[in-house]
Each structure stands twice: as structure tokens, then as C-alpha cells.
Design a protein around this motif. Structure first.
Motif, short mmCIF file in Angstrom:
data_model
loop_
_atom_site.label_atom_id
_atom_site.label_comp_id
_atom_site.label_asym_id
_atom_site.label_seq_id
_atom_site.Cartn_x
_atom_site.Cartn_y
_atom_site.Cartn_z
N ARG A 70 0.70 -1.14 -0.17
CA ARG A 70 0.07 -0.19 -0.09
C ARG A 70 0.67 1.24 0.06
O ARG A 70 0.46 2.27 -0.49
CB ARG A 70 -0.94 -0.01 1.21
CG ARG A 70 -1.94 -1.02 1.02
CD ARG A 70 -2.99 -0.94 2.24
NE ARG A 70 -4.20 -2.07 2.06
CZ ARG A 70 -5.32 -1.60 1.65
NH1 ARG A 70 -5.75 -0.34 1.65
NH2 ARG A 70 -6.39 -2.35 1.48
N CYS A 72 3.87 1.36 -1.51
CA CYS A 72 4.32 1.35 -2.73
C CYS A 72 3.11 1.91 -3.60
O CYS A 72 3.68 2.84 -4.71
CB CYS A 72 4.76 -0.02 -3.18
SG CYS A 72 5.53 -0.17 -4.87
N LYS A 73 2.00 1.60 -3.54
CA LYS A 73 0.94 1.84 -4.47
C LYS A 73 0.77 3.37 -4.40
O LYS A 73 0.38 4.34 -5.24
CB LYS A 73 -0.48 1.41 -4.20
CG LYS A 73 -1.57 1.64 -5.22
CD LYS A 73 -2.81 0.74 -4.87
CE LYS A 73 -2.53 -0.59 -5.21
NZ LYS A 73 -2.56 -0.81 -6.47
N LYS A 76 3.89 5.17 -6.10
CA LYS A 76 3.67 5.24 -7.40
C LYS A 76 2.45 5.96 -7.98
O LYS A 76 2.54 6.59 -8.97
CB LYS A 76 3.40 3.86 -7.71
CG LYS A 76 3.15 3.32 -9.37
CD LYS A 76 2.55 2.13 -9.63
CE LYS A 76 1.16 1.92 -9.54
NZ LYS A 76 0.91 0.75 -10.20
N GLY A 77 1.50 6.00 -7.38
CA GLY A 77 0.23 6.91 -7.47
C GLY A 77 0.52 8.47 -7.83
O GLY A 77 -0.11 9.00 -8.68
N ASP A 145 -6.83 0.38 -4.88
CA ASP A 145 -7.10 0.95 -6.36
C ASP A 145 -8.12 1.90 -6.25
O ASP A 145 -7.99 2.88 -6.92
CB ASP A 145 -7.20 -0.38 -7.19
CG ASP A 145 -6.09 -1.02 -7.43
OD1 ASP A 145 -4.88 -0.62 -7.55
OD2 ASP A 145 -6.15 -2.46 -7.59
N GLU A 148 -6.97 5.27 -5.19
CA GLU A 148 -6.08 6.11 -6.27
C GLU A 148 -6.98 6.62 -7.49
O GLU A 148 -6.85 7.59 -7.88
CB GLU A 148 -4.99 4.96 -6.59
CG GLU A 148 -3.68 4.77 -5.67
CD GLU A 148 -3.04 5.81 -5.16
OE1 GLU A 148 -2.80 6.72 -5.83
OE2 GLU A 148 -2.71 6.01 -3.96
N ASP A 287 5.96 0.17 -10.03
CA ASP A 287 4.77 -0.88 -10.39
C ASP A 287 5.35 -2.35 -10.21
O ASP A 287 4.56 -3.26 -9.83
CB ASP A 287 4.48 -0.53 -11.92
CG ASP A 287 3.32 -1.42 -12.39
OD1 ASP A 287 2.37 -1.09 -11.64
OD2 ASP A 287 3.41 -2.17 -13.35
N GLU A 290 5.31 -2.99 -6.59
CA GLU A 290 3.92 -3.41 -6.08
C GLU A 290 3.41 -4.76 -6.49
O GLU A 290 2.93 -5.35 -5.54
CB GLU A 290 3.21 -2.44 -6.70
CG GLU A 290 1.64 -2.38 -6.36
CD GLU A 290 0.71 -1.55 -7.14
OE1 GLU A 290 -0.54 -1.89 -7.26
OE2 GLU A 290 1.30 -0.38 -7.54
N LYS A 291 3.67 -5.28 -7.78
CA LYS A 291 3.12 -6.43 -7.97
C LYS A 291 3.90 -7.49 -7.30
O LYS A 291 3.34 -8.73 -6.99
CB LYS A 291 3.60 -6.67 -9.89
CG LYS A 291 2.72 -5.86 -10.52
CD LYS A 291 2.91 -6.21 -11.69
CE LYS A 291 2.01 -5.68 -12.74
NZ LYS A 291 1.94 -4.06 -12.99
N GLU A 294 2.40 -7.50 -3.65
CA GLU A 294 1.04 -8.22 -3.62
C GLU A 294 1.03 -9.61 -3.73
O GLU A 294 0.18 -10.09 -2.94
CB GLU A 294 0.27 -7.30 -4.81
CG GLU A 294 -1.33 -7.82 -5.07
CD GLU A 294 -1.76 -7.27 -5.90
OE1 GLU A 294 -3.19 -6.95 -6.00
OE2 GLU A 294 -1.34 -6.59 -6.79
#
Length: 364
Positions: A70, A72-73, A76-77, A145, A148, A287, A290-291, A294
């Protein structure tokens, strides 16, 4: 009241679950709650202390991965929103009168500052998950998601974008492209207007200020990425940590930071293009992180720690992420919320108290 009346398992009043639970929470009857408590009690009674300790390690690792994912997202966002905002600012300047360029720049600045605040607030909130005292009432976290997407829509409104979805597409353009792939697209096309220095003083100043502000944001994003890497590296498996090290090292390579000395265009064109490329590279790195995070969060914890049934992609056994970033299945959270009259605490943060509460209510 009737045995099938919708109640909080005390058989006193008929109520629905509070909005602090997931949006698709299901009301529970007293009979359903009793059956759930019986099932949970039996399963945990048969579990050895050794099995619980092993499970607890997996649960906490999954929790750490969820927190890192979260974070990281969020970082990145912000990178994606910043890229989209810069492109939208250039798009508006390209179709506006030169005298209106400064107004576009002011809207861009306001939206950019809002995006930066959103990132800081999101990172701060998720960081507090691991520091929170295990005594407060819990709630289900929103899907990251969705948060964001709403953030992108908000900054699109602030910058005055006519088409928020088109602006969002600019932010992610090229994100999945292979390293070294030829660059061609809407973002590059918008940058072309910077090749020639504008004759109008106001337009020239506005475009320079947009570049200057964007370049400053990209440099701050670099700091955020390095901080995230430093904090996350000790919490992931060695093979992933090594890959993170390699990726992060690349952002400081000569190729990533270099600007040509023999340029004939306006210097802002090359500097803005380089800032854009650096931002895209960092967004792509985040990105990938994040993958991986996750994946770790899902594979470290494959079963609900309350009912011990496997998580599913949807339905009653879909994972719900609590405010502390622990995960339980939807059925267990709905049932526990009902048992606790809509004021549940995390069954993992206060595990012994949770099992005691279940056992006590079974004897009522």
C-alpha cells in the motif's frame, strides 16, 4: 424475539451491520452467529501452540507485505498523477492563448500540491497500521486501487481537465513498456511544443515554471522511492531484495540523469523530457515492486486466521483487510462485527481476548 431475527447475537434488537464494515456486509441471524462461534471455537481448540506460532509468523509477514504494498501504491500513484498533470498542463497550454498560459500553470500547481499531500497522507496512514495500539475498534480498509482512482479524479478536477479518464491514461502511458523500447505516444507529442522557446513572455514563464515545478517533484519522488526501498528491503526475501537493489541503482545511472550538451532546442525541452523519462522509470520500478509485494501478501497468508478456511477471490471467504492490515475472511468479519454489536476489534491483534470472547458468549 424469534431465533431467526436479525440481531447482534444477543437476541435483543434487530439491526443491520454498520457502515464501517465492508460495503457488501451481510446481516447475520443469531443462529448464524452461534454456528460461526461454535465452528471457530472447535477449530482453535484443536490447534496446537506450535501450529499457532507458525501461522502467526506467516500472518505477520503477510501484514508487513500488505503495508509495504500500500505504501508502494501511494508513491507510485503520486508519480503517475504528476506525470498526467504535467501532460495535461502542456495540453491546455497548447490550445490556449499565450496570455492564458499562466492560469493553466496556476491550476497545475494547485493540483500538483494536492497530489503530493495525498501521497503523504496515504503513506502516513498505512505506516500507522503497524504502530497502532491493539485496543481500538477496527474497520475494513478501502480497496487501494479505488482510493488511487478517486485521487486521480480529484486532481483532474483541480487542473481543469475536460476528460479525466484521458488524463489518467496519459499518466500510465508506457508504464508496461519493455526497458529500452522506442518511445512514441501522446506524452512525447505534448513535449514537442517545448522545442522552441515561446516568444510571448507570459507563455515562456508559465512553461518554464511548469518544468521547474515538475522537475522538483520528480526529485522528491526519487527521495520517496529511495526511502521506500530502504524501509522495505529488510522485510522481503533476499532474492526480491537483490532485485530491488538492482532496479533502484539504475535510477542514478549516467544514462538516467544525463542531458545532451549539443542541443539546439530550447533547454527546457530537454530538461522536461529528461524529468519525464526519470519519472516514468521510477513509476515503472514502483509498479514492479507493487506486483511482487502483492504476490507476497497473498501467498504468505492463504487462509483466514479465524475460521482457518482458504481465502477465495470473491464471496463469503474473500479476504478483508482491516485497518491494522491484518486479513480475515468476509464471513468471519461480518459475524464478529455482529457478535460485538458493530464494535469489533482485530481478532489477530488481540487474539487471546478474541478466543475468550467467543468462548464466553457460547456459554451465555
Amino acid at each position: 424475539g424469534s431465533e431467526n431475527q436479525v440481531v447482534y447475537c444477543s437476541r435483543r434488537v434487530g439491526v443491520t451491520l454498520p457502515t464501517m464494515s465492508s460495503s457488501s456486509s451481510q446481516v447475520k441471524t443469531s443462529e448464524e452467529c452461534s454456528m460461526w462461534m461454535q465452528r471457530v471455537h472447535e477449530k482453535h481448540s484443536k490447534r496446537s501452540p506450535e501450529a499457532w506460532e507458525a501461522a502467526k509468523q506467516r500472518i505477520e509477514q503477510a501484514r508487513q507485505s500488505e503495508v509495504s504494498m500500500r505504501k508502494c501504491k501511494a508513491v507510485k500513484g503520486h508519480a503517475i498523477r504528476s506525470r498526467a498533470l504535467a501532460a495535461e498542463g502542456l495540453r491546455q497550454m497548447a490550445v490556449s492563448a499565450p496570455t492564458a498560459a499562466m492560469e493553466v500553470q496556476e491550476r497545475w500547481r494547485s493540483a500538483q500540491e494536492a497530489s503530493s499531500r495525498m501521497q503523504m497522507e496515504a503513506v502516513s496512514k498505512v505506516s500507522s497500521c503497524l504502530r497502532a495500539a491493539p485496543g481500538m475498534q477496527e474497520a475494513v480498509l478501502r480497496n487501494a486501487d479505488e482510493s488511487e482512482d478517486e485521487a486521480m479524479a480529484e486532481v483532474a478536477g483541480l487542473v481543469g481537465a475536460a476528460d479525466a479518464s484521458a488524463m489518467a491514461a496519459l499518466g500510465t502511458e508506457g508504464l508496461d513498456a519493455a526497458p529500452g523500447a522506442a518511445r512514441a505516444g501522446n506524452v512525447d507529442a505534448l513535449l514537442q511544443q517545448l522545442r522552441k522557446e515561446p516568444a510571448d513572455e507570459s507563455e515562456c514563464g508559465a512553461k518554464f515554471m511548469l518544468y521547474e515545478g515538475y522537475a522538483s517533484e520528480v526529485e522528491q519522488m526519487r527521495g520517496s522511492l529511495l526511502t521506500f526501498h530502504e524501509e522495505t528491503r529488510p522485510t522481503v526475501p533476499a532474492v526480491i531484495a537483490a532485485d530491488m537493489d538492482k532496479q533502484v541503482k539504475g535510477i542514478d545511472s549516467a544514462e538516467a540523469m544525463g542531458i545532451p550538451d549539443d542541443a539546439h532546442e530550447w533547454f527546457v525541452f530537454h530538461m522536461m523530457r529528461q524529468a519525464e523519462r526519470n519519472n516514468l522509470k521510477m513509476a515503472s520500478i514502483l509498479d514492479g515492486f507493487e506486483k511482487k509485494l502483492e504476490f507476497l501478501a497473498k501467498n504468505d497468508q492463504t487462509e483466514c486466521p479465524v475460521c482457518l478456511d482458504p481465502f477465495t477471490e470473491g464471496g463469503e471467504h474473500a479476504a478483508e483487510t482491516l485497518g491494522c492490515c491484518h486479513k480475515v475472511c468476509k464471513e468471519c468479519w461480518d459475524s464478529w462485527s455482529a457478535v460485538m454489536h458493530g464494535r469489533p476489534f482485530c481478532p489477530l491483534c488481540r487474539h487471546d481476548e478474541f478466543l475468550g470472547a467467543v468462548a464466553a458468549r457460547m456459554t451465555d
